[in-house]
Every structure is written in C-alpha cells, then in structure tokens.
Design a protein around this motif. Sequence first.
Motif, PDB file in Angstrom:
ATOM      1  N   ALA A  73       0.623  -1.187  -0.057  1.00 26.93           N
ATOM      2  CA  ALA A  73      -0.058  -0.056   0.134  1.00 26.93           C
ATOM      3  C   ALA A  73       0.849   1.207   0.113  1.00 26.93           C
ATOM      4  O   ALA A  73       0.233   2.260  -0.101  1.00 26.93           O
ATOM      5  CB  ALA A  73      -1.074   0.106   1.333  1.00 26.93           C
ATOM      6  N   GLU A  74       1.999   1.226  -0.011  1.00 26.57           N
ATOM      7  CA  GLU A  74       2.990   2.435   0.272  1.00 26.57           C
ATOM      8  C   GLU A  74       3.266   2.825  -1.274  1.00 26.57           C
ATOM      9  O   GLU A  74       3.784   1.835  -2.087  1.00 26.57           O
ATOM     10  CB  GLU A  74       3.958   1.772   1.074  1.00 26.57           C
ATOM     11  CG  GLU A  74       4.086   1.646   2.529  1.00 26.57           C
ATOM     12  CD  GLU A  74       5.210   1.522   3.137  1.00 26.57           C
ATOM     13  OE1 GLU A  74       6.245   1.154   2.439  1.00 26.57           O
ATOM     14  OE2 GLU A  74       5.457   1.345   4.321  1.00 26.57           O
ATOM     15  N   LYS A  75       3.531   3.977  -1.499  1.00 32.57           N
ATOM     16  CA  LYS A  75       3.751   4.633  -2.780  1.00 32.57           C
ATOM     17  C   LYS A  75       4.945   4.575  -3.026  1.00 32.57           C
ATOM     18  O   LYS A  75       6.042   4.654  -2.383  1.00 32.57           O
ATOM     19  CB  LYS A  75       3.276   6.048  -2.794  1.00 32.57           C
ATOM     20  CG  LYS A  75       3.433   6.632  -4.309  1.00 32.57           C
ATOM     21  CD  LYS A  75       3.154   8.225  -3.959  1.00 32.57           C
ATOM     22  CE  LYS A  75       3.556   8.944  -5.280  1.00 32.57           C
ATOM     23  NZ  LYS A  75       3.031  10.517  -5.173  1.00 32.57           N
ATOM     24  N   PRO A  76       5.392   4.018  -4.266  1.00 30.51           N
ATOM     25  CA  PRO A  76       6.656   3.860  -4.557  1.00 30.51           C
ATOM     26  C   PRO A  76       7.606   5.169  -4.747  1.00 30.51           C
ATOM     27  O   PRO A  76       6.786   6.241  -4.845  1.00 30.51           O
ATOM     28  CB  PRO A  76       6.859   3.144  -6.147  1.00 30.51           C
ATOM     29  CG  PRO A  76       5.374   2.709  -6.316  1.00 30.51           C
ATOM     30  CD  PRO A  76       4.499   3.512  -5.336  1.00 30.51           C
ATOM     31  N   VAL A 541      -8.680  11.474  -9.310  1.00 32.28           N
ATOM     32  CA  VAL A 541      -8.502  12.385  -8.004  1.00 32.28           C
ATOM     33  C   VAL A 541      -7.193  11.562  -7.097  1.00 32.28           C
ATOM     34  O   VAL A 541      -7.232  10.694  -7.013  1.00 32.28           O
ATOM     35  CB  VAL A 541      -9.604  12.228  -7.097  1.00 32.28           C
ATOM     36  CG1 VAL A 541      -9.513  12.876  -5.959  1.00 32.28           C
ATOM     37  CG2 VAL A 541     -11.041  12.755  -7.994  1.00 32.28           C
ATOM     38  N   ASN A 542      -6.276  12.663  -6.779  1.00 29.34           N
ATOM     39  CA  ASN A 542      -5.113  12.151  -6.237  1.00 29.34           C
ATOM     40  C   ASN A 542      -5.591  11.841  -4.846  1.00 29.34           C
ATOM     41  O   ASN A 542      -5.889  12.642  -4.028  1.00 29.34           O
ATOM     42  CB  ASN A 542      -4.075  13.585  -6.333  1.00 29.34           C
ATOM     43  CG  ASN A 542      -2.647  12.798  -5.739  1.00 29.34           C
ATOM     44  OD1 ASN A 542      -2.650  11.954  -4.943  1.00 29.34           O
ATOM     45  ND2 ASN A 542      -1.608  13.518  -6.193  1.00 29.34           N
ATOM     46  N   GLY A 641      -1.458   6.228  -4.783  1.00 25.61           N
ATOM     47  CA  GLY A 641      -0.826   7.710  -5.589  1.00 25.61           C
ATOM     48  C   GLY A 641      -0.373   7.241  -6.444  1.00 25.61           C
ATOM     49  O   GLY A 641       0.353   8.397  -7.206  1.00 25.61           O
ATOM     50  N   VAL A 642      -0.333   6.165  -7.274  1.00 21.97           N
ATOM     51  CA  VAL A 642       0.458   5.893  -8.813  1.00 21.97           C
ATOM     52  C   VAL A 642      -0.689   6.476  -9.776  1.00 21.97           C
ATOM     53  O   VAL A 642      -1.810   6.044  -9.783  1.00 21.97           O
ATOM     54  CB  VAL A 642       0.975   4.590  -8.992  1.00 21.97           C
ATOM     55  CG1 VAL A 642       1.332   4.725 -10.533  1.00 21.97           C
ATOM     56  CG2 VAL A 642       1.902   4.244  -8.001  1.00 21.97           C
ATOM     57  N   LEU A 643      -0.191   7.198 -10.559  1.00 21.63           N
ATOM     58  CA  LEU A 643      -1.126   7.733 -11.554  1.00 21.63           C
ATOM     59  C   LEU A 643      -1.035   6.828 -13.146  1.00 21.63           C
ATOM     60  O   LEU A 643       0.139   6.842 -13.550  1.00 21.63           O
ATOM     61  CB  LEU A 643      -1.035   9.243 -12.003  1.00 21.63           C
ATOM     62  CG  LEU A 643      -1.873   9.846 -13.091  1.00 21.63           C
ATOM     63  CD1 LEU A 643      -3.324   9.774 -12.852  1.00 21.63           C
ATOM     64  CD2 LEU A 643      -1.546  11.242 -13.379  1.00 21.63           C
ATOM     65  N   TRP A 644      -2.119   6.442 -13.427  1.00 23.17           N
ATOM     66  CA  TRP A 644      -1.866   5.455 -14.639  1.00 23.17           C
ATOM     67  C   TRP A 644      -2.542   6.223 -15.604  1.00 23.17           C
ATOM     68  O   TRP A 644      -4.084   6.754 -15.761  1.00 23.17           O
ATOM     69  CB  TRP A 644      -2.458   4.113 -14.299  1.00 23.17           C
ATOM     70  CG  TRP A 644      -1.766   3.220 -13.497  1.00 23.17           C
ATOM     71  CD1 TRP A 644      -2.295   3.403 -12.204  1.00 23.17           C
ATOM     72  CD2 TRP A 644      -0.875   2.438 -13.619  1.00 23.17           C
ATOM     73  NE1 TRP A 644      -1.481   2.675 -11.456  1.00 23.17           N
ATOM     74  CE2 TRP A 644      -0.493   1.805 -12.310  1.00 23.17           C
ATOM     75  CE3 TRP A 644      -0.049   2.096 -14.743  1.00 23.17           C
ATOM     76  CZ2 TRP A 644       0.516   0.988 -12.283  1.00 23.17           C
ATOM     77  CZ3 TRP A 644       0.890   1.192 -14.556  1.00 23.17           C
ATOM     78  CH2 TRP A 644       1.434   0.624 -13.180  1.00 23.17           C
ATOM     79  N   ALA A 662       3.006   4.714 -16.222  1.00 25.36           N
ATOM     80  CA  ALA A 662       2.975   5.041 -14.747  1.00 25.36           C
ATOM     81  C   ALA A 662       3.591   6.516 -14.404  1.00 25.36           C
ATOM     82  O   ALA A 662       4.622   6.781 -15.162  1.00 25.36           O
ATOM     83  CB  ALA A 662       3.435   3.904 -13.907  1.00 25.36           C
ATOM     84  N   ALA A 663       3.013   7.038 -13.541  1.00 22.13           N
ATOM     85  CA  ALA A 663       3.590   8.482 -13.146  1.00 22.13           C
ATOM     86  C   ALA A 663       3.337   8.554 -11.646  1.00 22.13           C
ATOM     87  O   ALA A 663       2.382   7.993 -10.944  1.00 22.13           O
ATOM     88  CB  ALA A 663       2.607   9.382 -13.969  1.00 22.13           C
ATOM     89  N   LEU A 664       4.358   9.346 -11.248  1.00 25.21           N
ATOM     90  CA  LEU A 664       4.231   9.844  -9.824  1.00 25.21           C
ATOM     91  C   LEU A 664       4.284  11.188  -9.677  1.00 25.21           C
ATOM     92  O   LEU A 664       5.284  11.919  -9.560  1.00 25.21           O
ATOM     93  CB  LEU A 664       5.565   9.210  -8.951  1.00 25.21           C
ATOM     94  CG  LEU A 664       5.775   7.689  -8.952  1.00 25.21           C
ATOM     95  CD1 LEU A 664       7.032   7.406  -8.432  1.00 25.21           C
ATOM     96  CD2 LEU A 664       4.500   6.961  -8.307  1.00 25.21           C
ATOM     97  N   PRO A 665       3.030  11.679  -9.892  1.00 24.26           N
ATOM     98  CA  PRO A 665       3.001  13.529  -9.908  1.00 24.26           C
ATOM     99  C   PRO A 665       3.314  14.102  -8.751  1.00 24.26           C
ATOM    100  O   PRO A 665       3.103  13.482  -7.742  1.00 24.26           O
ATOM    101  CB  PRO A 665       1.625  13.503 -10.621  1.00 24.26           C
ATOM    102  CG  PRO A 665       1.007  12.304  -9.895  1.00 24.26           C
ATOM    103  CD  PRO A 665       1.734  11.315 -10.008  1.00 24.26           C
ATOM    104  N   GLY A 666       3.401  15.145  -8.806  1.00 22.83           N
ATOM    105  CA  GLY A 666       3.580  16.371  -7.636  1.00 22.83           C
ATOM    106  C   GLY A 666       2.421  16.571  -7.141  1.00 22.83           C
ATOM    107  O   GLY A 666       1.381  16.187  -7.039  1.00 22.83           O
ATOM    108  N   GLN A 667       2.471  18.177  -7.330  1.00 29.20           N
ATOM    109  CA  GLN A 667       1.160  18.918  -6.733  1.00 29.20           C
ATOM    110  C   GLN A 667       1.036  20.274  -7.592  1.00 29.20           C
ATOM    111  O   GLN A 667       1.872  20.506  -8.195  1.00 29.20           O
ATOM    112  CB  GLN A 667       1.002  19.241  -5.526  1.00 29.20           C
ATOM    113  CG  GLN A 667       2.336  20.334  -5.017  1.00 29.20           C
ATOM    114  CD  GLN A 667       2.560  20.136  -3.505  1.00 29.20           C
ATOM    115  OE1 GLN A 667       1.688  19.149  -2.539  1.00 29.20           O
ATOM    116  NE2 GLN A 667       3.136  21.164  -2.841  1.00 29.20           N
TER     117      GLN A 667
END
Length: 770
Positions: A73-76, A541-542, A641-644, A662-667
């Motif tokens: 469950a932890e975000k990479p 939705v993040n 929190g991984v964005l596909w 796959a993406a790890l976006p900021g804010q």
Amino acid sequence: MTELSPYHEDQELDNNASNNEHFRDILEQRISRRSLITKTASGAVALALASSLTGCGSDDDGNASTTPPADPAEKPKKLTFKPVSKNLDDIVTVPEGYQASILYAMGDPINPAYAAWDDNNVPKGPSFMYRSGDCHDGMSYFGLNSNALNYDANASERGLLVMNHEYINPTFLHPEGPTKVNGRRPEEEVIREVNAHGVSVIELKKDKATQKVEIVKNSLFNRRITASTVMEFAGPAAGSALLCTRFSPAGRQTRGTHNNCGNGYTPWGTYLTTEENFIGYFQRSGSDEYERTPEEKKALKRYGLSLSIDYLYEKNPDGSPKKNAKGEIIYVLDQQGKKIPNLDDQDRVAYLDKNSRYAWETAQGSYYAQDMYDRWTADVTADEADQDYRNGPNTFGWIVEIDPFDSRSNPVKRTALGRFAHEDCRASRLRADDNLAFYMGDDSRGEYIYKFVSDQKWDAKDVNGGYAAGDKYMNSGKLYVAEFNNDGTGQWIELAYGKNGLDEGSSAYPFESQADIVTFARLAADEVGATRMDRPEWVAVNPENGEVYVTLTNNSNRGTAHALDAANPRNYSDPEGGKGNVNGHIIRFRETGDTTTAESFTWDIYLFGAEASMAENINLSGLNDNNDLSSPDGMWFDPRGVLWIQTDDGAYTDTTNCMMLAALPGQVGDGGQVKTSSNIDTFAGAQVNDENLRRFLTGPKECEITGVTMTPDYKAIFINVQHPGEDSESYDAPTSHWPATQTDSGNTTARPRSATVVITRKDGGVIAGA
C-alpha cells in the motif's frame, strides 16, 4: 444488401454555440506565476527498491526477492520497472519480468451453457446476453467477501470485475459485417448490437501464489447489463414530464444504457457507468419540426439532435418554408444547396429521414415486439409525449449506478449529477469531515467540467449500502460547473433553480424547475458563463491531496480557429503533418482549503504530450523516448497514489501503438512559468523524468488503451484493449489479429476483438513496486 459506413464520433463532438469563454480565450495577456499554492510534502512512505526484473518473454519465472517485503500500500518513491519501448507490434507489450494474459474478449461466454467464441460461427444475437460485449472501456474491481458474499475492499483472491462496453465494431461483430436489406437492418444483427453494448459483471478468482487470474464461469454474480435492461430514475428529474415515454408514462423508468465510456465507483461498493455520445443512437427525421416548441428545438440543437427541416427548405423572411398556392412546400435544398423541385410527400419524407448511428429503428420486430425498435425514433408521432418516444434522448446521458452484488434490483440513473456526454465520474477523497463529491467532464468540443457535492458527509457505516446508499449520497446535493479565471484561479458556479439567472427568464432556456436544469445541464452552464473546455475526458483524484486531474486529448484547431492562451498554449506542427495542439495535455486543479464544498480553486498543467524529439518549447514536460506520449485519455490514480495514463491517439501511431504509462506526480504549483513555441507564457507542472513517468505497456495495432483497475494487493492490474484493427476495411481483411497474436504471432486469419488483459509479475510481486 448495403453495408453500413463506419461511425465517427466527430459527428457528436461540437454542439456548444454559446458565447461563453473557451478555456482558450482566458488570459489574453501574459500573466505572472501565481504564488497562491502553499507547497506541501507528500505524506507517502517510500518503498525500498529491490531486485531487478527478469526478461519479458523469458521462460525463467524469476527468483524470489531476498529483501524484506515492502508494504504494497506504500507509494513507490520512484519507478524501477524497465520502460517498454515504442513499437508497432500486434501484441500487448509489457515490461521485463511481467506477463500479459487475455482474460475476457468480445463474444466470450460468462455462462458455461454457452459455447466459446468461434470466428467462423459468430454466435446469435440473443446469446450476447451471456457473452462479453464489444469495445471494452472503463472498469473497476470490487473485492468479494467469500463469507458474506458482499463488497470487501481488501479482498484480492476473489472479486467482481465490472466494465463498460462503449460501442461496437460492426465489421467484426457480424459474420460478414453489418448489412441493410431494403433499407432495414436485420433484427438478428440489431439484437446482437444492442446486447453487445452496456456493462459486464464477472466474478474472478486469483491464485494467491502464482497470481493467475481466471473467470468463474458458473458464478451467480455473472451478468450483462445491455442497451435493453430496465433502469430506474432517481433524483430531481425522476417523474419529470421531460422523461415521459410510451414505455414509462410516469417518467420513472427507461430501457438500457449505451455508449458507456469512462466509469467510477462509490465508497459503499457500487459501480458508476457514464453515458457519453448517446445522442447518435436516436433518429429524428425532422418531420415534426413545426410541432416542437421553441424550447424543445433549442434543447434538441444543444444536444446534437437538431435535424431541422428549416435549413433544407427555401425560407420566407420569417423563417418558414416557402409554399405554393396549394400550401405545398415548393423547394427542398440538398446538401450541396441545390434546389430539388416539387418532391411529393413520400419522396420528401424519404429525403429528410436520417438514420441513427446504427439504424436500430429500422428493424422489424419478430423476436421482440416492435416497440423495442421504435424507441430509437425521437419524432413526435402521437398527441402526447407519453404515447411516443419524443423524449427518448432525455432518458440517456446520465450517470448510472450499478450494484454488482445485487442482480435483482434495476440499475439507477442518478439525475442530480446532470445530463451531458459523461466521459468519467470520480469520487472525492473520503473524509468524515467533508462532503462526498463527484467530478465529471463533458467530452465534446467546447464543453464544461462539473462537480456534484452531496449534501451528506461520508459515513463508513454505509459500506455495502447498495442503492439505498446511492439515494442518500447522490439524490440530493449541489451541481456546479467550472469557470476558469485569467489569474490561475477559478470558481464553481452552482446550477440550481432560482440561482445565477437559472429561472423562467433565462435566455438559454426557460428553466421552471431543477428537473429542467439537470436535464439540460449544458444550457444551464451556458447561461451562467462557464468556461468552454476542449473535450474534458477522464478525471482522476489524487488520494494524497485531493487534487483533480482532467485529460484534454488534443485540438487541431488550437492556434487557428481557437485562440492560444495560457491553458491551451501550443500551436505547432508535428513531423506527420498534424497541426494545433497535436498531442494534448493534462490539467489539474486544487480546491481552496482542500474541501469539496469550496467554490474556488487553483489550476496548472501537469503534463504536455509530445514526441521526445520535439523542441523544448513544444516538449514542455521534458519527455524522452521512455515516456513520450500523445493524446492522453484514460486515467486513474490507484490507492497508493500512482497515476496511470492511457492514450487514444492518431498522431503518433506511425511510430508507436497506443500505450499506458505510470506516473508519480507532484502537486499543483510544483513547476514554474514556461514559454511555448508560440511565445505564450503558461503554468506548467514540474518537468518529468524516468523515475516519475515511464511507459508501462503498448497495445496492438490500431487500438485504444483504456480502462484500468487493480486488485487491492496490487499484484494484478487490468487494462482494456479497445477496437484493435479498427481501420480494417472489411471483415475478411483485418489489419490486426489480436488477441490471437498474443499467444500465436503467426496467426493471420483471426478476427480482431476488444478484450480485457490482466498483467502480473512473474515473481508474483507488486505492480510497479519493489
């Protein structure tokens, strides 16, 4: 016998003639970077990155990791799988160490009593009530509690997969493609097509050791919901005269859901399917033009069913058709504007008639009553609306709630969320101190972004509440539409009867109730001055911060017919000859105070699609060969929190098939001000790199990659491949043979079929994890 020409969705994409600002018209002058967003650190804990992955296609299943297992469950902290290279192969290509398996293809049975799909013996139309529909699209996974047989958000080894079947590829759905006989569609073909639309609910089982996923063919949960399934109405439009039809004179029910594109899911465990380009399924001849009120004509035109005879006839100064001394209309204009003299009544009707997208209304009932086909004609044919189907189009274009665990109750169309070309519907973050909200886009040129804020705050006790929970959270609330300001802020404008000019005196439409407003939400949004957007597609939705992302796929008119601005700042040419905003982008916004009830927000552009080789002032996100993309469309945040991000592209397909990244976006606000090749300043998110954006898969030839969901343990991810080989000119000359080519690369005879794919790691590990 006449073959039908293919349908192109552009026929339904531009029906907003209001004078409201386009997003392109905001910020005529360059503005400085706002300082309104306070940057906050992510609260996610990083994964410890472990062993490298084994090669794709290798017989080696890989060795177990010797490092301690990470919490799935932890975000990479960063992405470590090997990026998939761009390619034109006729398979789903996945990273090294991963494997892709076909799970559920068009025509596959969901009941053991029905035979497997056979290319040479296409099943009969009625059997598609128990087979996979076509053109798989949005989908969601619901864990199944083996004891209680209800929703369990943590169950991975047993669950229900629910998915849309947006439309059909009739070239391969029928034995020899679609046909017409004496101007009519054969009933057998129409039944197959109607049943191939809608939604599938299928039970899955996953082996805990190998992660192999299979369909439980004899499950009592397996079912199809089609374009004929009885549906209930709930919310402010239920019982309205606008929904009255011969089928339901009280306006409480309708039959079917179709053109289901994106999706969503509720925290209480139900599925939300969206009705997108629904209007083209209805035929309107124009013979009733002078029986329609001015208000009806305005609404029909705004929703794309304005086949008016006015433009075909030579007009008098007052707009009426010219007539001879006998009262007969003298001239009709053909599509080239030439006069056709003295048509008799029969010829005139034949000339004016225009079939719907699939001409279902032309079928003659034998297997079913004729009313099943007459319902697709939206003409006035009787004295009262409850005696015909003039209101048929009003019964579509809604968000439909389906309880996968309840096959005895009818699905419910939730009218409080408005009627338009729904592309997607995503719930807000779950917070006990905040009202539940749903974000939606209207996928058509020049349309709007909406949100519905429930009157209720989320209560975890409502899990497994079924349609009763839907009544609680989705029947009563506030519907808003977005207006984007020229300073990087925006506001939500409420669409409520008696507010913001939405009443009988409205210039857009004489609204007399909330039922009018939600049924004609586009007209209400026109009236309040919402910002016209370029085809808002999927919404995500993040889960970390509640920010909302929306894909804007592309716009060939950007910089010409559509002026450039900070939110749509690119006009360029690509090597293949495309012009305008060729490759699209993703925008995002954050609610003021991080609460759904906020009536203001701030925004920026998270990601610009581009080819890696393009100039820096076009490739503004810094994409390289491992992550360049074009035309972002499908999109979903997994709970970590991984964005596909998925693509539906035609601009870059000479180089690569459509893909998922796959993406790890900021804010919002994590980037800075940039200048485009058109000398326009804009707000851009932080540039990406290989560690926070990389290509996870590519699809087969001529497909769209769409729909994405996961099991709760993150060890199986599902995606849909839609319309492979869609450019094929005939059923016997396909340009793709997928999914047969996934396991048999030499297959040169199989028909292409849309299908669901399940992807797992060969070592049984977490997708995009350690």
